[in-house]
Design a protein around this motif. Structure first.
Motif: not given
Length: 262
Positions: A95-108
């Motif tokens: 979100x605006x180039x900043x990772x969110x909580x969803x980012x970690x779960x997506x990578x996992x």
């Protein structure tokens, strides 16, 4: 013009020498990553892994120069790695180039969904997103370890340990016609870093690995770790070890528990 010492005790020459050492360490990392040619079936992985290596060394250099406690610097470096991995493999979750909580779960989830793929893979393998994500995460950690060992602990042997680990690890998975060239390139890059970094330390501290003024003893102290690194890396390339056979000598653990190809 005479070079004067800065208030921090470092001269412009010191910064130039350190930068040169950093560049040669980056070169050693890139040369080791080139060995991934033996692991992947295509070359589409090069852009992601080479760019990650450059960013890893850049972030490590910037963080090391900040006046921060070591534990804060380590945390900041790891956070930088998370940002890079997110933008590389899950950019849509930012979100605006900043990772969110969803980012970690997506990578996992990328890794979780590929568990079966990991179990059945035999090198050379296709450079899928999951394999590249795992490789990138491991490389980021290894780069951090190497940079800390080289420029904080001033240990050439420890700085080259991750470099050598990559070479030895890759030697166990498949081969290419350029295996000797790739190994020689990685070895030469590692030795170049060792020479440049040792020269940098010598120029700054006016000593070589110890306080002895005896030239022959000094050369012996320098040659010993270099010889060990050269010997181990060379051993990884000779035909009798895993990875030098015409077919893959090592497989990823399979569901049935098989470990080594016949």
């Amino acid at each position: 013009m005479k070079v004067t010492q800065s208030p921090t005790g470092r001269t412009p020459t010191d910064y130039t020498a350190t930068l040169l050492s950093e560049l040669t360490l980056l070169g050693a990392t890139l040369a080791a990553i080139a060995s991934f040619e033996r692991l992947f079936a295509t070359t589409s992985w090069r852009r992601e892994l080479f760019l990650l290596a450059v960013l890893g060394h850049l972030v490590a250099g910037i963080v090391r120069r900040l006046p921060l406690p070591p534990w804060v610097a380590k945390g900041l470096y790891l956070a930088g790695g998370f940002v890079v991995l997110t933008h590389t493999y899950a950019a849509e979750t930012t979100r605006r180039q900043v990772p969110t909580r969803t980012s970690f779960s997506t990578l996992q989830q990328i890794i979780t969904d590929s568990t079966a793929e990991f179990a059945d893979a035999i090198a050379p393998i296709a450079p899928t997103t999951a394999f590249l994500l795992l490789s990138s995460a491991a490389l980021w950690l290894l780069i951090g370890v190497a940079a800390a060992a080289a420029f904080r602990a001033k240990s050439i042997t420890a700085a080259l340990a991750p470099h050598l680990a990559i070479i030895v690890f890759i030697s166990g998975f498949g081969v290419t016609d350029r295996r000797y060239t790739l190994t020689a390139l990685a070895l030469a890059a590692g030795l170049l870093f060792a020479v440049v970094h040792r020269s940098t330390i010598q120029a700054r501290d006016l000593v070589w690995l110890g306080s002895s003024a005896d030239a022959r003893l000094t050369v012996a102290r320098i040659a010993a770790p270099v010889a060990i690194v050269a010997g181990l890396a060379g051993f990884a390339a000779i035909p009798i070890v895993s990875g030098a056979a015409p077919s893959p000598a090592e497989t990823w653990p399979s569901k049935g528990g098989a470990g080594r190809a016949s």
